[in-house]
Design a protein around this motif. Structure first.
Motif: not given
Length: 198
Positions: A55-77
């Motif tokens: 029942n709360g939001f979550y946010n996903q942050y990726y490096k420039a040029g990366e996203g949900i399908d092609n990430w190498t590093e991620m920071v999420a809250v």
């Protein structure tokens, strides 16, 4: 009558333009301001959703040029508005990991009511073999409940022999990464639904 219609249309268009301007400003603000710096690298908000389970939001942050399908590093809250003990949430997540035999390390700070958890997920069902190193830090939310920051680093390998090499890299990298996550100030949750922004 024509004059009245023109006036009504003109008034409608003014309102429409004002609404569109506000919406554009909101979208532009979300796109421009929602980035964070972790370990000297910039990460950009690409996903913001509400979790049906917590029942709360979550946010996903990726490096420039990366996203949900092609990430190498991620920071999420992650926000857990109905969970009032960060340490309890850390233990609950550890229990969940144990349910599918994923070992983890947990550090609980009873005095500050914070918990840190780290583990490696390995998906070796097909090539490439994916290894994902995760660190979670749980603490009290400024608003309500509990908030967590997650740092994840992902490797893909094509040979089972490379798995041991990557695990060694994780082991050497772990102390520095744990320290960075521990000292990271968790940003406010963005409560606007966004899906894989460009």
């Amino acid at each position: 009558l024509i004059s009245k219609n023109i006036l009504c249309y003109s008034h409608f268009m003014k309102k429409l333009i004002a609404v569109l301007f506000i919406l554009f400003a909101m979208i532009n603000t979300v796109c421009a301001e929602n980035k964070l710096n972790f370990d000297g690298k910039e990460y950009y908000l690409r996903l913001s959703e509400k979790s049906a389970e917590h029942n709360g939001f979550y946010n996903q942050y990726y490096k420039a040029g990366e996203g949900i399908d092609n990430w190498t590093e991620m920071v999420a809250v992650h926000h857990f508005p109905n969970v009032f003990s960060p340490i309890e949430q850390a233990y609950n997540f550890r229990e969940y990991l144990e349910s599918f035999h994923c070992p983890s390390s947990l550090e609980a700070d009873e005095e500050n009511n914070t918990g840190m958890l780290d583990f490696i997920l390995i998906d070796g069902h097909q090539l490439p073999i994916v290894l994902e190193f995760n660190i979670f830090k749980y603490e009290k939310s400024k608003a309500c409940g509990t908030v967590a920051v997650q740092y994840a680093k992902k490797f893909e390998v094509y040979d089972t022999k490379e798995v041991a090499s990557v695990k060694k890299k994780f082991s050497n990298f772990r102390p520095r990464a744990m320290k960075k996550v521990k000292n990271f100030e968790i940003p406010d949750i963005v409560e606007i639904k966004l899906n894989d922004l460009p």
